[in-house]
Scaffold this motif. Structure first.
Motif, PDB file in Angstrom:
ATOM      1  N   HIS A  61      15.657 -34.237 -30.090  1.00  0.00           N
ATOM      2  CA  HIS A  61      16.378 -33.551 -31.219  1.00  0.00           C
ATOM      3  C   HIS A  61      16.718 -32.209 -31.201  1.00  0.00           C
ATOM      4  N   ALA A  62      16.220 -31.313 -30.299  1.00  0.00           N
ATOM      5  CA  ALA A  62      16.326 -29.822 -30.172  1.00  0.00           C
ATOM      6  C   ALA A  62      17.545 -29.280 -29.641  1.00  0.00           C
ATOM      7  N   ASP A  63      18.121 -28.274 -29.931  1.00  0.00           N
ATOM      8  CA  ASP A  63      19.067 -27.576 -29.120  1.00  0.00           C
ATOM      9  C   ASP A  63      18.193 -26.354 -28.325  1.00  0.00           C
ATOM     10  N   TRP A  64      17.372 -25.893 -29.161  1.00  0.00           N
ATOM     11  CA  TRP A  64      16.374 -24.705 -28.585  1.00  0.00           C
ATOM     12  C   TRP A  64      14.991 -25.345 -29.091  1.00  0.00           C
ATOM     13  N   TRP A  65      14.203 -24.821 -27.942  1.00  0.00           N
ATOM     14  CA  TRP A  65      12.698 -24.978 -28.080  1.00  0.00           C
ATOM     15  C   TRP A  65      11.995 -23.656 -28.080  1.00  0.00           C
ATOM     16  N   ASN A  66      11.227 -23.355 -28.898  1.00  0.00           N
ATOM     17  CA  ASN A  66      10.348 -21.967 -28.975  1.00  0.00           C
ATOM     18  C   ASN A  66       9.102 -22.127 -28.274  1.00  0.00           C
ATOM     19  N   LEU A  67       9.064 -21.308 -27.500  1.00  0.00           N
ATOM     20  CA  LEU A  67       7.356 -21.015 -26.974  1.00  0.00           C
ATOM     21  C   LEU A  67       6.531 -20.120 -27.884  1.00  0.00           C
ATOM     22  N   PRO A  68       5.588 -20.692 -28.315  1.00  0.00           N
ATOM     23  CA  PRO A  68       4.800 -19.655 -29.323  1.00  0.00           C
ATOM     24  C   PRO A  68       4.262 -18.546 -28.314  1.00  0.00           C
ATOM     25  N   ALA A  69       3.960 -17.490 -29.178  1.00  0.00           N
ATOM     26  CA  ALA A  69       3.772 -15.818 -28.535  1.00  0.00           C
ATOM     27  C   ALA A  69       2.262 -16.202 -27.539  1.00  0.00           C
ATOM     28  N   THR A  70       1.475 -17.241 -28.100  1.00  0.00           N
ATOM     29  CA  THR A  70       0.059 -16.992 -27.412  1.00  0.00           C
ATOM     30  C   THR A  70       0.222 -17.747 -26.053  1.00  0.00           C
ATOM     31  N   ALA A  96      15.252 -22.663 -23.708  1.00  0.00           N
ATOM     32  CA  ALA A  96      14.008 -22.303 -24.051  1.00  0.00           C
ATOM     33  C   ALA A  96      14.203 -20.995 -24.503  1.00  0.00           C
ATOM     34  N   THR A  97      13.413 -20.486 -25.709  1.00  0.00           N
ATOM     35  CA  THR A  97      13.169 -19.378 -26.348  1.00  0.00           C
ATOM     36  C   THR A  97      11.645 -18.958 -26.375  1.00  0.00           C
ATOM     37  N   VAL A  98      11.791 -17.614 -26.351  1.00  0.00           N
ATOM     38  CA  VAL A  98      10.135 -17.010 -26.324  1.00  0.00           C
ATOM     39  C   VAL A  98       9.973 -16.219 -27.479  1.00  0.00           C
ATOM     40  N   GLN A 117      11.608   0.935 -20.194  1.00  0.00           N
ATOM     41  CA  GLN A 117      11.596   0.640 -18.976  1.00  0.00           C
ATOM     42  C   GLN A 117      10.719  -0.746 -18.555  1.00  0.00           C
ATOM     43  N   SER A 118       9.613  -0.422 -19.135  1.00  0.00           N
ATOM     44  CA  SER A 118       8.458  -1.590 -18.689  1.00  0.00           C
ATOM     45  C   SER A 118       8.777  -2.795 -19.526  1.00  0.00           C
ATOM     46  N   LEU A 119       9.241  -2.641 -20.835  1.00  0.00           N
ATOM     47  CA  LEU A 119       9.557  -3.779 -21.505  1.00  0.00           C
ATOM     48  C   LEU A 119      10.852  -4.465 -21.023  1.00  0.00           C
ATOM     49  N   GLY A 120      11.794  -3.501 -20.638  1.00  0.00           N
ATOM     50  CA  GLY A 120      13.032  -4.182 -19.970  1.00  0.00           C
ATOM     51  C   GLY A 120      12.724  -5.158 -18.644  1.00  0.00           C
ATOM     52  N   ALA A 121      11.797  -4.828 -18.087  1.00  0.00           N
ATOM     53  CA  ALA A 121      11.307  -5.241 -16.650  1.00  0.00           C
ATOM     54  C   ALA A 121      10.606  -6.408 -17.181  1.00  0.00           C
ATOM     55  N   HIS A 122       9.732  -6.648 -18.221  1.00  0.00           N
ATOM     56  CA  HIS A 122       8.958  -7.731 -18.788  1.00  0.00           C
ATOM     57  C   HIS A 122       9.974  -8.799 -19.387  1.00  0.00           C
ATOM     58  N   PHE A 123      11.092  -8.518 -20.089  1.00  0.00           N
ATOM     59  CA  PHE A 123      11.838  -9.458 -20.598  1.00  0.00           C
ATOM     60  C   PHE A 123      12.649  -9.873 -19.442  1.00  0.00           C
ATOM     61  N   ARG A 124      13.114  -9.220 -18.469  1.00  0.00           N
ATOM     62  CA  ARG A 124      13.805  -9.725 -17.436  1.00  0.00           C
ATOM     63  C   ARG A 124      13.133 -10.794 -16.651  1.00  0.00           C
ATOM     64  N   ARG A 125      11.791 -10.789 -16.474  1.00  0.00           N
ATOM     65  CA  ARG A 125      10.882 -11.562 -15.544  1.00  0.00           C
ATOM     66  C   ARG A 125      11.014 -12.952 -16.504  1.00  0.00           C
ATOM     67  N   LEU A 126      10.913 -12.942 -17.692  1.00  0.00           N
ATOM     68  CA  LEU A 126      11.011 -14.011 -18.634  1.00  0.00           C
ATOM     69  C   LEU A 126      12.266 -14.761 -18.467  1.00  0.00           C
ATOM     70  N   GLU A 127      13.574 -13.919 -18.320  1.00  0.00           N
ATOM     71  CA  GLU A 127      14.685 -14.591 -18.252  1.00  0.00           C
ATOM     72  C   GLU A 127      14.765 -15.388 -16.993  1.00  0.00           C
ATOM     73  N   ASP A 128      14.215 -14.560 -15.745  1.00  0.00           N
ATOM     74  CA  ASP A 128      14.364 -15.274 -14.328  1.00  0.00           C
ATOM     75  C   ASP A 128      13.603 -16.494 -14.583  1.00  0.00           C
ATOM     76  N   GLN A 129      12.447 -16.532 -15.207  1.00  0.00           N
ATOM     77  CA  GLN A 129      11.673 -17.842 -15.482  1.00  0.00           C
ATOM     78  C   GLN A 129      12.423 -18.956 -16.262  1.00  0.00           C
ATOM     79  N   ALA A 136      13.872 -18.344 -19.722  1.00  0.00           N
ATOM     80  CA  ALA A 136      14.008 -17.964 -21.160  1.00  0.00           C
ATOM     81  C   ALA A 136      15.437 -17.671 -21.245  1.00  0.00           C
ATOM     82  N   GLN A 137      15.940 -18.363 -22.580  1.00  0.00           N
ATOM     83  CA  GLN A 137      17.251 -17.994 -22.866  1.00  0.00           C
ATOM     84  C   GLN A 137      17.616 -17.306 -23.867  1.00  0.00           C
ATOM     85  N   ARG A 138      16.527 -16.965 -24.628  1.00  0.00           N
ATOM     86  CA  ARG A 138      16.412 -16.326 -25.842  1.00  0.00           C
ATOM     87  C   ARG A 138      15.203 -15.662 -26.443  1.00  0.00           C
TER      88      ARG A 138
END
Length: 278
Positions: free
Chosen positions: A173-182, A199-201, A238-250, A252-254
């Motif tokens: 059914h889903a267009d988007w799937w959210n991965l819980p924070a934990t 995928a969303t995070v 800077q560090s948060l930008g790198a963190h989110f880029r890693r997730l995007e590379d894995q 994550a699309q949102r």
């Protein structure tokens, strides 16, 4: 390029505060805003909280571009036929900006307290599946149970969770799937299980703003939200930008960004300038 949503639990603050945060997020470059859905503030039942669909409607009326949604609406709170009508109305009123986030209910004590449900977790997931199938009927122009008006454009559905049966609903059914924070550190593990959903995070963020004491900001965030484990990340732009880029590379699309300082406008603005646009 990944989308950015501001996640703002609508408790312990006024409606004017929420409007200010939504408008600030829109100016700062966020793509959307999302709220939660509870009748009591989780872990703080004496703290005031606003009703989720009403808040979404009010925010849609006070913004122009932001997508509006929830992580997530509780299936047991609304009859599927009523939810279908509410969703179409808000989607049309907002110019197609509303997304329907749905879950099976994360707080069984709350459901029982307000005489909504005493179902088991398995039964609640089954009920959510029934709701999702019913929504397709109510929104389908050729179905005998179709409601008028039907949606003028598809309404995105957001589902979350990692259980096998919930992931089955995601694939169906889903267009988007959210991965819980934990479970942020396990994103690659779940991606093969979500079918065509994007995928969303959800990420709690201890953002060290310009001029902040990094140790103090991190200590406060850890004290408040350290129980989230990998769901909490602390650092400067800077560090948060790198963190989110890693997730995007894995994959994550949102990102649903949840701020440990409860998202004052200054935090939203600087994050937009230095992380989203940086």
């Amino acid at each position: 390029m990944a989308e950015w949503f501001l996640y703002v639990p609508q408790s312990r603050q006024g409606l004017d505060d929420l409007v200010q945060k939504a408008r600030t997020a829109e100016t700062a470059g966020f793509d959307g805003i999302a709220f939660l859905d509870h009748l009591e503030t989780p872990m703080a039942p004496t703290s005031p909280i606003w009703e989720a669909m009403t808040v979404a409607t009010w925010m849609a009326a006070h913004t122009e571009r932001l997508k509006i949604g929830h992580l997530v609406l509780c299936d047991a709170f609304r009859h599927p036929a009523v939810l279908a009508k509410q969703t179409v109305t808000l989607a049309e009123a907002s110019g197609g900006r509303f997304e329907l986030g749905l879950g099976s209910g994360s707080m069984p004590d709350e459901l029982a307290k307000f005489d909504l449900s005493t179902a088991s977790p398995r039964e609640r997931v089954d009920a959510l599946g029934d709701t999702l199938r019913a929504l397709r009927q109510y929104w389908g122009a050729d179905d005998e149970r179709a409601q008028i008006p039907t949606p003028s454009q598809p309404i995105p559905i957001v589902l979350g969770g990692i259980g096998p049966r919930m992931l089955g609903l995601v694939r169906e059914h889903a267009d988007w799937w959210n991965l819980p924070a934990t479970y942020v550190d396990r994103l690659p593990e779940f991606l093969p299980k979500i079918g065509t959903a994007k995928a969303t995070v959800q990420q709690m963020t201890g953002f060290v703003r310009s001029g902040d004491d990094p140790a103090a900001t991190t200590e406060k965030a850890q004290r408040r939200f350290g129980h989230l484990g990998p769901g909490l990340v602390c650092g400067d732009a800077q560090s948060l930008g790198a963190h989110f880029r890693r997730l995007e590379d894995q994959g994550a699309q949102r990102f649903y960004v949840w701020f440990a300082d409860f998202a004052p406008p200054e935090t939203i603005t600087e994050f937009g300038e230095t992380v989203i646009r940086g």
